[in-house]
Motif scaffolding. Structure first.
Motif, short mmCIF file in Angstrom:
data_model
loop_
_atom_site.label_atom_id
_atom_site.label_comp_id
_atom_site.label_asym_id
_atom_site.label_seq_id
_atom_site.Cartn_x
_atom_site.Cartn_y
_atom_site.Cartn_z
N TYR A 123 25.46 -15.91 2.25
CA TYR A 123 24.50 -16.49 1.73
C TYR A 123 24.14 -15.61 0.48
CZ TYR A 123 23.98 -19.26 5.85
OH TYR A 123 24.27 -19.89 7.00
N ILE A 124 24.72 -15.72 -0.67
CA ILE A 124 24.20 -14.66 -1.73
C ILE A 124 23.71 -15.31 -3.22
CG2 ILE A 124 26.42 -13.45 -0.93
CD1 ILE A 124 27.88 -14.49 -3.16
N LEU A 125 23.06 -14.42 -3.68
CA LEU A 125 22.97 -14.82 -5.30
C LEU A 125 23.99 -14.26 -5.98
CD1 LEU A 125 19.12 -13.48 -5.48
CD2 LEU A 125 19.84 -15.84 -5.66
N GLN A 126 24.43 -15.18 -6.87
CA GLN A 126 25.84 -14.81 -7.71
C GLN A 126 25.76 -15.16 -9.05
OE1 GLN A 126 29.45 -16.03 -5.67
NE2 GLN A 126 30.13 -17.10 -7.31
N THR A 127 26.18 -14.10 -9.87
CA THR A 127 26.23 -14.22 -11.30
C THR A 127 27.75 -14.00 -11.82
OG1 THR A 127 25.16 -13.52 -13.38
CG2 THR A 127 26.08 -11.88 -11.57
N LYS A 128 27.82 -14.88 -13.15
CA LYS A 128 28.96 -14.97 -13.65
C LYS A 128 28.93 -14.73 -15.28
CE LYS A 128 32.16 -17.84 -12.21
NZ LYS A 128 33.09 -18.97 -11.95
N LEU A 129 29.75 -13.83 -15.91
CA LEU A 129 29.70 -13.69 -17.22
C LEU A 129 31.06 -14.21 -17.94
CD1 LEU A 129 28.11 -12.73 -19.81
CD2 LEU A 129 29.06 -10.52 -19.42
N LEU A 130 31.02 -15.27 -18.77
CA LEU A 130 32.28 -15.98 -19.27
C LEU A 130 32.37 -15.62 -20.70
CD1 LEU A 130 30.69 -18.31 -17.23
CD2 LEU A 130 33.05 -18.87 -17.12
N ALA A 178 24.10 -8.52 8.32
CA ALA A 178 24.50 -7.75 7.25
C ALA A 178 24.42 -7.77 5.86
CB ALA A 178 25.84 -7.02 7.71
N PHE A 179 24.09 -6.68 5.11
CA PHE A 179 23.99 -6.92 3.73
C PHE A 179 25.73 -7.08 3.05
CE2 PHE A 179 24.69 -4.56 -0.41
CZ PHE A 179 23.98 -5.40 -1.28
N THR A 180 25.74 -7.93 2.15
CA THR A 180 27.12 -8.21 1.77
C THR A 180 27.05 -8.12 0.27
OG1 THR A 180 28.99 -9.60 1.80
CG2 THR A 180 26.87 -10.80 1.76
N TYR A 181 28.07 -7.65 -0.53
CA TYR A 181 28.22 -7.61 -1.84
C TYR A 181 29.55 -8.00 -2.34
CZ TYR A 181 30.14 -3.20 -1.50
OH TYR A 181 30.85 -1.92 -1.48
N SER A 182 29.54 -8.63 -3.47
CA SER A 182 31.05 -8.79 -4.03
C SER A 182 31.18 -8.50 -5.52
CB SER A 182 31.48 -10.23 -3.83
OG SER A 182 30.57 -11.02 -4.45
N TYR A 203 36.53 -8.88 -4.60
CA TYR A 203 36.48 -7.72 -3.46
C TYR A 203 35.23 -7.96 -2.86
CZ TYR A 203 35.01 -3.60 -1.16
OH TYR A 203 34.78 -2.71 -0.24
N VAL A 204 35.21 -8.25 -1.55
CA VAL A 204 33.97 -8.26 -0.82
C VAL A 204 33.80 -7.64 0.36
CG1 VAL A 204 32.77 -10.15 0.48
CG2 VAL A 204 34.37 -10.87 -1.23
#
Length: 241
Positions: A123-130, A178-182, A203-204
Motif C-alpha cells: 500500500y503506497i503513495l506513488q508519484t510519476k513525472l512524465l 514493513a516499510f517499502t519503497y520503489s 526497483y522495489v
C-alpha cells in the motif's frame, strides 16, 4: 495503513476540489507484470539445545504481480505532467524460497531441502513525472513509499533420499508489516485523449519477511529474510480523465 489511505483520499479530494481552477485530470492505472526477487539466506538456528541446523539458500524467484493506481495528473510547462495518488500491489502467485538444511550445522549432512511461500502486498503513495517527447510518446520516472505486508507460510522439508527424515514440527506462519519503497522508469504510449498504454521497470525493497518459531523450540531463532529486493517489470493501462 489507515493513515496512508486517509492521506491518499485527502490528496485526491483536494485534486477533485480544484479541478475547475486548474487543469487537473483524474487517473486510473491497472498494471500486470512480474517480480524477480533474489533470496539470500545463511543462518544457524538452535532448535533444541545444544543442537543447531544451518539453513542456506541463494535463489532467484520470478512471480506474477498485479496493481491498481488511483490519483490525478497535473500538466505544466507545456510538455511536463505530474501524477500523485495511492497504489496497491499484490503478488498473484507467492514467492517460493527454496534452500538446503545442513543438520547439526555439518556441511556433510545437507540431506534435506526446504521451501516456503511469501505472499507480499503493498500500500503506497506513488508519484510519476512524465515528459512529452511528442504527442504519443511520454517517458517517465516514478517513485513510491508505504507499507508492505509480507506473509510467510507453508514451510516444508523434503529428504534428499527416502532414508532422510524431515522435521515433523514446522516453522509457524508469520506476517511482517514493513516499510517499502520503489524507484523506477518507463514510458507511456498515447492511444487517444483518455487511454494510454505503458511499460515500466521498478526497483522495489519489500522489507523484512520470515517465519515463526517451532512449537517448544529452545530459542526464538527462525528463518528471516531482512530485505526482499525485487526487480519489477510492469505493463500498464491508464485512463486519464
Amino acid at each position: 495503513m489507515r493513515k496512508l489511505t486517509c492521506s491518499a483520499c485527502l490528496l485526491i479530494a483536494l485534486f477533485s476540489a480544484t479541478t475547475y481552477a486548474v487543469n487537473i485530470h483524474p487517473v486510473v492505472t491497472l498494471g500486470w507484470g512480474s517480480d524477480t526477487t533474489d533470496v539470500n539466506l545463511s543462518q544457524n538456528i538452535t532448535l533444541f539445545a545444544p543442537f543447531e541446523n544451518y539453513y542456506y539458500q541463494h535463489s532467484t524467484d520470478t512471480e506474477t504481480i498485479g496493481s491498481i493506481f488511483l490519483g490525478a495528473e497535473l500538466p505544466f510547462m507545456n510538455k511536463w505532467a505530474w501524477q500523485l495518488g495511492a497504489a496497491y500491489y499484490q503478488n498473484i502467485t507467492p514467492f517460493n524460497p527454496t534452500g538446503t538444511v545442513y543438520q547439526f550445522a555439518d556441511m556433510d549432512f545437507g540431506n534435506l531441502t526446504y521451501n516456503f511461500n511469501v505472499q507480499s502486498r503493498r500500500y503506497i503513495l506513488q508519484t510519476k513525472l512524465l515528459y512529452a517527447v511528442n504527442e504519443w510518446f511520454h517517458p517517465y520516472i516514478t517513485g513510491g513509499a508505504g507499507e508492505a505486508v509480507n506473509k510467510s507460510y507453508s514451510y516444508t522439508e523434503i529428504g534428499v533420499t527416502s532414508a532422510d527424515v524431515a522435521m515433523q514440527a514446522t516453522f509457524a506462519n508469520k506476517t511482517y508489516h514493513a516499510f517499502t519503497y520503489s524507484l523506477g522508469l518507463g514510458f507511456e504510449l498515447v492511444a487517444n485523449e483518455h487511454i494510454r498504454f505503458g511499460f515500466g521497470y521498478n526497483y522495489v525493497n519489500l522489507g523484512r519477511a520470515g517465519l515463526g518459531t517451532i512449537p517448544n523450540q529452545d530459542s526464538n531463532q527462525t528463518l528471516t529474510l531482512n530485505n526482499l529486493n525485487t526487480n519489477e517489470f510492469m505493463m500498464q493501462l491508464s485512463y486519464v480523465g
